[in-house]
Design a protein around this motif. Structure first.
Motif, mmCIF file in Angstrom:
data_model
loop_
_atom_site.group_PDB
_atom_site.id
_atom_site.type_symbol
_atom_site.label_atom_id
_atom_site.label_comp_id
_atom_site.label_asym_id
_atom_site.label_seq_id
_atom_site.Cartn_x
_atom_site.Cartn_y
_atom_site.Cartn_z
ATOM 1 N N UNK A 9 0.857 -1.184 0.000
ATOM 2 C CA UNK A 9 0.000 0.000 0.000
ATOM 3 C C UNK A 9 0.895 1.237 0.000
ATOM 4 N N UNK A 10 0.321 2.338 -0.451
ATOM 5 C CA UNK A 10 1.054 3.602 -0.476
ATOM 6 C C UNK A 10 1.243 4.141 0.935
ATOM 7 N N UNK A 11 2.409 4.698 1.192
ATOM 8 C CA UNK A 11 2.650 5.413 2.431
ATOM 9 C C UNK A 11 2.354 6.891 2.171
ATOM 10 N N UNK A 12 2.406 7.693 3.209
ATOM 11 C CA UNK A 12 2.252 9.137 3.026
ATOM 12 C C UNK A 12 3.362 9.668 2.131
ATOM 13 N N UNK A 13 4.581 9.116 2.288
ATOM 14 C CA UNK A 13 5.692 9.539 1.422
ATOM 15 C C UNK A 13 5.406 9.160 -0.026
ATOM 16 N N UNK A 14 4.773 8.007 -0.246
ATOM 17 C CA UNK A 14 4.406 7.595 -1.598
ATOM 18 C C UNK A 14 3.357 8.505 -2.199
ATOM 19 N N UNK A 15 2.373 8.877 -1.392
ATOM 20 C CA UNK A 15 1.344 9.805 -1.871
ATOM 21 C C UNK A 15 1.953 11.172 -2.200
ATOM 22 N N UNK A 16 2.897 11.603 -1.366
ATOM 23 C CA UNK A 16 3.563 12.892 -1.620
ATOM 24 C C UNK A 16 4.396 12.818 -2.898
ATOM 25 N N UNK A 17 5.076 11.697 -3.113
ATOM 26 C CA UNK A 17 5.874 11.527 -4.333
ATOM 27 C C UNK A 17 4.972 11.507 -5.566
ATOM 28 N N UNK A 18 3.834 10.857 -5.459
ATOM 29 C CA UNK A 18 2.895 10.816 -6.578
ATOM 30 C C UNK A 18 2.322 12.205 -6.838
ATOM 31 N N UNK A 19 2.029 12.935 -5.789
ATOM 32 C CA UNK A 19 1.540 14.306 -5.935
ATOM 33 C C UNK A 19 2.593 15.162 -6.642
ATOM 34 N N UNK A 20 3.845 15.028 -6.227
ATOM 35 C CA UNK A 20 4.921 15.797 -6.855
ATOM 36 C C UNK A 20 5.074 15.418 -8.325
ATOM 37 N N UNK A 21 4.951 14.133 -8.623
ATOM 38 C CA UNK A 21 5.055 13.677 -10.012
ATOM 39 C C UNK A 21 3.970 14.311 -10.875
ATOM 40 N N UNK A 22 2.746 14.360 -10.372
ATOM 41 C CA UNK A 22 1.648 14.926 -11.181
ATOM 42 C C UNK A 22 1.818 16.430 -11.398
ATOM 43 N N UNK A 23 2.601 17.081 -10.540
ATOM 44 C CA UNK A 23 2.821 18.523 -10.687
ATOM 45 C C UNK A 23 3.953 18.844 -11.671
ATOM 46 N N UNK A 24 4.773 17.850 -12.013
ATOM 47 C CA UNK A 24 5.878 18.084 -12.940
ATOM 48 C C UNK A 24 5.352 18.231 -14.366
ATOM 49 N N UNK A 25 6.028 19.053 -15.178
ATOM 50 C CA UNK A 25 5.640 19.120 -16.592
ATOM 51 C C UNK A 25 5.876 17.762 -17.262
ATOM 52 N N UNK A 26 4.980 17.382 -18.128
ATOM 53 C CA UNK A 26 5.118 16.110 -18.850
ATOM 54 C C UNK A 26 6.007 16.292 -20.059
ATOM 55 N N UNK A 27 6.847 15.304 -20.270
ATOM 56 C CA UNK A 27 7.679 15.290 -21.475
ATOM 57 C C UNK A 27 6.971 14.441 -22.519
ATOM 58 N N UNK A 28 7.130 14.804 -23.780
ATOM 59 C CA UNK A 28 6.530 13.948 -24.812
ATOM 60 C C UNK A 28 7.133 12.550 -24.738
ATOM 61 N N UNK A 29 6.297 11.567 -24.917
ATOM 62 C CA UNK A 29 6.770 10.191 -24.872
ATOM 63 C C UNK A 29 7.488 9.813 -26.158
ATOM 64 N N UNK A 30 8.462 8.937 -26.020
ATOM 65 C CA UNK A 30 9.160 8.407 -27.187
ATOM 66 C C UNK A 30 8.332 7.245 -27.727
ATOM 67 N N UNK A 31 8.113 7.253 -29.003
ATOM 68 C CA UNK A 31 7.308 6.203 -29.620
ATOM 69 C C UNK A 31 8.197 5.417 -30.558
ATOM 70 N N UNK A 32 8.386 4.165 -30.256
ATOM 71 C CA UNK A 32 9.178 3.280 -31.102
ATOM 72 C C UNK A 32 8.290 2.107 -31.492
ATOM 73 N N UNK A 33 8.273 1.802 -32.763
ATOM 74 C CA UNK A 33 7.410 0.730 -33.224
ATOM 75 C C UNK A 33 8.095 0.023 -34.387
ATOM 76 N N UNK A 34 8.515 -1.191 -34.142
ATOM 77 C CA UNK A 34 9.214 -1.976 -35.158
ATOM 78 C C UNK A 34 8.363 -2.163 -36.409
#
Length: 187
Positions: free
Chosen positions: A70-95
Motif C-alpha cells: 500500500x502507499x505510504x504518506x511519502x508515496x502519496x507525496x511523491x505521486x503528488x509531486x510527479x503529477x505537478x511536474x511538466x510532462x515530457x513527450x513520450x518516445x514512440x518506437x514501433x518496429x
C-alpha cells in the motif's frame, strides 16, 4: 516516467499484492505502460526500501504467504509531486512502422502479415477495453460515472487506450488496402 509512478497510481485503488498488480497492469495499465512481473517485483522492493510503500505479509494455508503493498504518506507525496511536474513527450518506437517504411525494399507479404497481426491484436484489445469499460460503468451512463465516481483517472486512461487501438484499426485497414492495391498493379 518511472515504473514507480505507474505503480503508485495503480495503488490508489487500494492495497494489492505483486501478483494483483501484474494482473492489473496486464488488464488495464498496459494500454499506456508495459512492465513484466519481474520488473514489478523488483520495483516494489525498491519502493518499500525507499519508504514509498508499506508491505504486510498475509499468511495463507494452502499457498505461499503473500505480501500486500500500500502507499505510504511519502508515496502519496511523491505521486503528488510527479503529477505537478511538466510532462515530457513520450518516445514512440514501433518496429512494425519501420517495416512498413521499408516495405518497398522488403518482403511486402511479410509486412502485410505483420499488419494483419497488429490489426487482430488491436481488435482484441478493443474488446477487452470495452468489457472493462462496461464493468467500470456498471450500468451507469458515462456522464453519471464521471460525475460521481470516486476515481476517474482509470476511466480516462482507458478511454485513451480505446482511442489509440481504434486508431490502430483504422491505420491497419488503410495500410492493408494500399499494400493490396499496389500488389495488384504490376511494376
Amino acid at each position: 516516467m518511472a515504473l514507480r509512478n505507474a505503480i503508485m497510481a495503480t495503488l490508489l485503488r487500494g492495497e494489492a499484492s505483486g501478483y494483483d498488480l501484474a494482473k492489473i497492469f496486464d488488464a488495464s495499465v498496459a494500454n499506456f505502460w508495459m512492465a513484466t512481473p519481474q520488473q514489478l517485483y523488483r520495483e516494489l522492493e525498491r519502493m518499500e526500501a525507499d519508504g514509498l510503500l508499506a508491505a504486510r505479509v498475509v499468511e495463507q494455508e494452502r499457498r505461499p504467504n503473500k505480501r500486500m503493498f500500500s502507499l505510504t504518506e511519502a508515496g502519496r507525496a511523491a505521486l503528488h509531486a510527479f503529477t505537478a511536474e511538466p510532462s515530457r513527450p513520450g518516445a514512440y518506437r514501433d518496429e512494425l512502422l519501420v517495416k512498413v517504411q521499408a516495405v518497398d525494399a522488403g518482403d511486402p507479404a511479410a509486412v502485410q502479415e505483420a499488419v494483419r497481426e497488429r490489426l487482430a491484436g488491436a481488435k482484441a484489445k478493443i474488446t477487452r477495453y470495452e468489457n472493462l469499460r462496461a464493468r467500470m460503468l456498471d450500468g451507469r451512463s458515462e456522464d453519471d460515472y464521471l460525475a460521481g465516481a470516486e476515481r476517474i483517472g482509470p476511466y480516462l486512461t482507458l478511454m485513451r487506450g480505446l482511442s489509440f487501438e481504434r486508431g490502430n484499426v483504422r491505420w491497419c485497414e488503410r495500410t492493408l488496402a494500399v499494400l493490396a492495391q499496389r500488389a495488384a498493379v504490376p511494376r
